[in-house]
Design an enzyme around this catalytic site. Structure first.
Site, mmCIF file in Angstrom:
data_model
loop_
_atom_site.group_PDB
_atom_site.id
_atom_site.type_symbol
_atom_site.label_atom_id
_atom_site.label_comp_id
_atom_site.label_asym_id
_atom_site.label_seq_id
_atom_site.Cartn_x
_atom_site.Cartn_y
_atom_site.Cartn_z
ATOM 1 N N SER A 48 0.821 -1.208 0.000
ATOM 2 C CA SER A 48 0.000 0.000 0.000
ATOM 3 C C SER A 48 0.859 1.265 0.000
ATOM 4 O O SER A 48 1.539 1.556 -0.963
ATOM 5 C CB SER A 48 -0.966 -0.045 1.196
ATOM 6 O OG SER A 48 -1.950 0.947 1.108
ATOM 7 N N ASP A 70 9.878 5.701 -10.374
ATOM 8 C CA ASP A 70 9.412 6.417 -11.570
ATOM 9 C C ASP A 70 10.053 7.795 -11.706
ATOM 10 O O ASP A 70 10.432 8.221 -12.796
ATOM 11 C CB ASP A 70 7.891 6.581 -11.530
ATOM 12 C CG ASP A 70 7.142 5.352 -12.016
ATOM 13 O OD1 ASP A 70 7.792 4.318 -12.266
ATOM 14 O OD2 ASP A 70 5.909 5.417 -12.124
ATOM 15 N N LYS A 104 -0.828 -4.154 -3.089
ATOM 16 C CA LYS A 104 -2.131 -3.605 -2.699
ATOM 17 C C LYS A 104 -2.251 -2.223 -3.326
ATOM 18 O O LYS A 104 -1.708 -1.247 -2.823
ATOM 19 C CB LYS A 104 -2.297 -3.513 -1.182
ATOM 20 C CG LYS A 104 -3.657 -2.948 -0.767
ATOM 21 C CD LYS A 104 -3.780 -2.844 0.748
ATOM 22 C CE LYS A 104 -5.129 -2.244 1.143
ATOM 23 N NZ LYS A 104 -5.268 -0.835 0.746
#
Length: 407
Positions: free
Chosen positions: A317, A328, A342
Site C-alpha cells: 500500500s 518512476d 495492494k
C-alpha cells in the site's frame, strides 16, 4: 442521519454500488407497516425503530429480511442472547462483505477503536498486520520486537487457524478482533509457510510502534526505516530528515521492508521530500476511469538524493506508493523481494456510536501509471532473498546489497 448517509452515497458511488450499500437502510424502513411474510395469527416481535426515512430511488423488497429477523428474535433458543444491536451490525457487515472486497469493511465500535489505535502506534496484541490475498488471510508484516516478530512470524505466512478456529470464512476485522486482546493473555496461531503448518503459542503484549528509525551507516550513508505510515510518521520523518541534512549525510537507503502501509497523505508527504513543487507523485483512478493527480506542494529538501530502496513481501500500500514513485521519478533501485501488491485506496468514514466504514473508492497508480495489482506487486531491480537462516544468524544480505549500490 440517514439523509446524510444517502447524500454521501449518492455523491460518491455509482448507482449499482449505492443500491447495494443502501440495502442496510431497509432495516429502518416500514417496520410499522403490515408485511406479508407472517402466517395468519402470528405476532411480530416488537421492534422500536428510529431514523426510518428511506432515500429516494430504493426499490428493494425487504420482506425476506424482516422474515428472518422475526424468526431469529422469536424462535432462537437463547432469546436473552439475541442482541438487536448486534443483529444490526451483523446485517451491515454481511452487506459490505457481499462485495467480495477484503478491504471494504464495516467496523463495529470495538474494531474501529482498534483500527484507530493501531494508526496511533500503540495497541495490545501480538504485533502483526493482517491482509488478504487469493481468498486467504495472511501476515502482511510482523512488527520487529513484537511477540510475533520474536517468534519468527514472516511476511506472507498464511493464518490458517486462530485458537483452533479455521479462518477460511473470516474477514480481516474478524481476525484482528480475535487476535487482539489484553496484554498478558495467550493466543494460539496456526500458520502455513511453504505448505508446512507452524503452531505458535503467543502471549499478547502492549505494542508501541515507532514508525521512523535513523541509523548512521558510515561514509555519509544514512539508513532510514519506515515501519508504517501512521499518525506520527510525518513528524518522525521530518526529525530524521533534519538529522540527515544538519549532519551532512549525502546518501540514503530507505528501508520499507515489512511496512504494511497506512495513510495516503503521509506517503505523499514522504515522496514530496525528494521532488520540486508541482511534481505528480501518485495518481488515483476512480470507477469511471477518471484520474486525480497528487502533486507536491513544497520544495523537497532531498532533491539531490536518489535513495536505494529496500522492499519485500511485507511492503504494501503506502510503502509501495513511495517505492514506486521514487523509482518512476528518480530512477531509484529497488532491492529485496517483490512487494505485496495492494493498489487500492479506501475512504474512511466515521459512523454513529463509534462504528466505521472503509470503502474502496479508487486504484492508486505510480506517476507513470503503473497499477501494482496488475503485476502482483512491485518487481525489484535486484532480487535478494532473506532466509530464515540469515535471520537466525543476524545476517542481512538485502541491506548488504543496498550498501554496495549506494556507496
Amino acid at each position: 442521519m440517514l439523509s446524510k448517509i444517502a447524500n454521501f452515497i449518492n455523491k460518491y458511488y455509482p448507482a449499482a454500488v449505492a443500491g447495494l450499500i443502501l440495502f442496510l437502510v431497509g432495516i429502518w424502513v416500514g417496520q410499522n407497516a403490515t408485511l406479508g411474510f407472517l402466517k395468519t395469527g402470528s405476532a411480530r416481535t416488537p421492534v422500536s425503530l428510529s431514523n426510518r426515512a428511506s432515500p429516494s430511488g430504493v426499490t428493494v423488497d425487504f420482506g425476506e429480511f424482516w422474515n428472518v429477523w422475526d424468526k431469529v428474535t422469536k424462535e432462537h433458543l437463547d432469546k436473552k442472547g439475541v442482541d438487536q444491536q448486534k443483529l444490526l451490525y451483523g446485517a451491515i457487515g454481511g452487506l459490505v462483505n457481499s462485495l467480495g472486497d477484503p478491504y471494504t469493511v464495516f467496523l463495529d465500535p470495538e474494531n474501529n477503536k482498534s483500527f484507530n489505535s493501531e494508526l496511533s502506534g500503540v495497541y495490545e496484541g501480538v504485533g502483526i498486520e493482517i491482509g488478504s490475498k487469493d481468498g486467504r488471510l495472511l501476515v502482511i508484516a510482523p512488527i520487529s520486537g513484537s511477540p510475533a516478530g520474536k517468534a519468527g512470524v514472516l511476511a506472507s505466512d498464511v493464518i490458517a487457524k486462530i485458537d483452533g478456529k479455521d479462518t477460511s470464512s473470516m474477514t480481516i476485522p474478524d481476525a484482528v478482533k480475535a487476535i487482539r486482546g489484553q496484554a498478558g493473555t495467550n493466543i494460539k496461531l496456526t500458520l502455513l509457510r511453504d505448505g508446512k503448518a507452524i503452531e505458535l503459542d503467543l502471549k499478547r503484549a502492549k505494542i508501541t510502534v515507532k514508525s521512523v528509525d535513523f541509523v548512521d551507516k558510515g561514509a555519509g550513508v544514512a539508513l532510514i526505516k519506515i515501519s508504517r505510515f501512521g499518525d506520527t510518521t510525518k513528524d518522525e520523518w521530518s526529525d530524521a530528515i533534519n538529522k540527515f541534512v544538519s549532519e551532512g549525510f549525502s546518501k540514503l537507503i530507505l528501508d520499507l521492508r515489512n511496512d504494511p502501509g497506512g495513510r495516503l497523505d503521509t506517503a505523499v508527504y514522504v515522496l514530496g521530500e525528494f521532488v520540486k513543487t508541482g511534481t505528480v507523485m501518485v495518481q488515483e483512478e476512480d470507477a469511471n476511469g477518471l484520474r486525480q493527480e497528487f502533486k507536491s506542494d513544497r520544495e523537497g529538501r532531498l532533491q539531490a538524493v536518489t535513495p536505494v530502496i529496500l522492499v519485500n513481501k511485507g511492503s504494501a500500500s503506502a510503502s509501495e506508493i513511495v517505492a514506486g514513485g521514487l523509482r518512476d521519478l528518480l530512477g531509484s533501485k529497488l532491492v529485496g523481494e517483490k512487494s505485496f501488491g495492494k493498489g487500492t485506496v479506501q475512504k474512511v468514514e466515521d459512523l454513529t456510536k463509534g462504528a466505521g466504514l472503509h470503502i474502496t473508492v479508487a486504484k492508486w497508480l505510480t506517476p507513470k501509471g503503473t497499477w501494482v495489482n496488475a503485476n502482483g506487486g512491485l518487481s525489484v531491480d535486484f532480487e535478494v532473498k532473506l532466509t530464515e537462516a540469515d535471520i537466525a544468524s543476524g545476517k542481512d544480505p538485502q541491506l548488504a546489497k543496498a550498501l554496495s549500490l549506494v556507496k
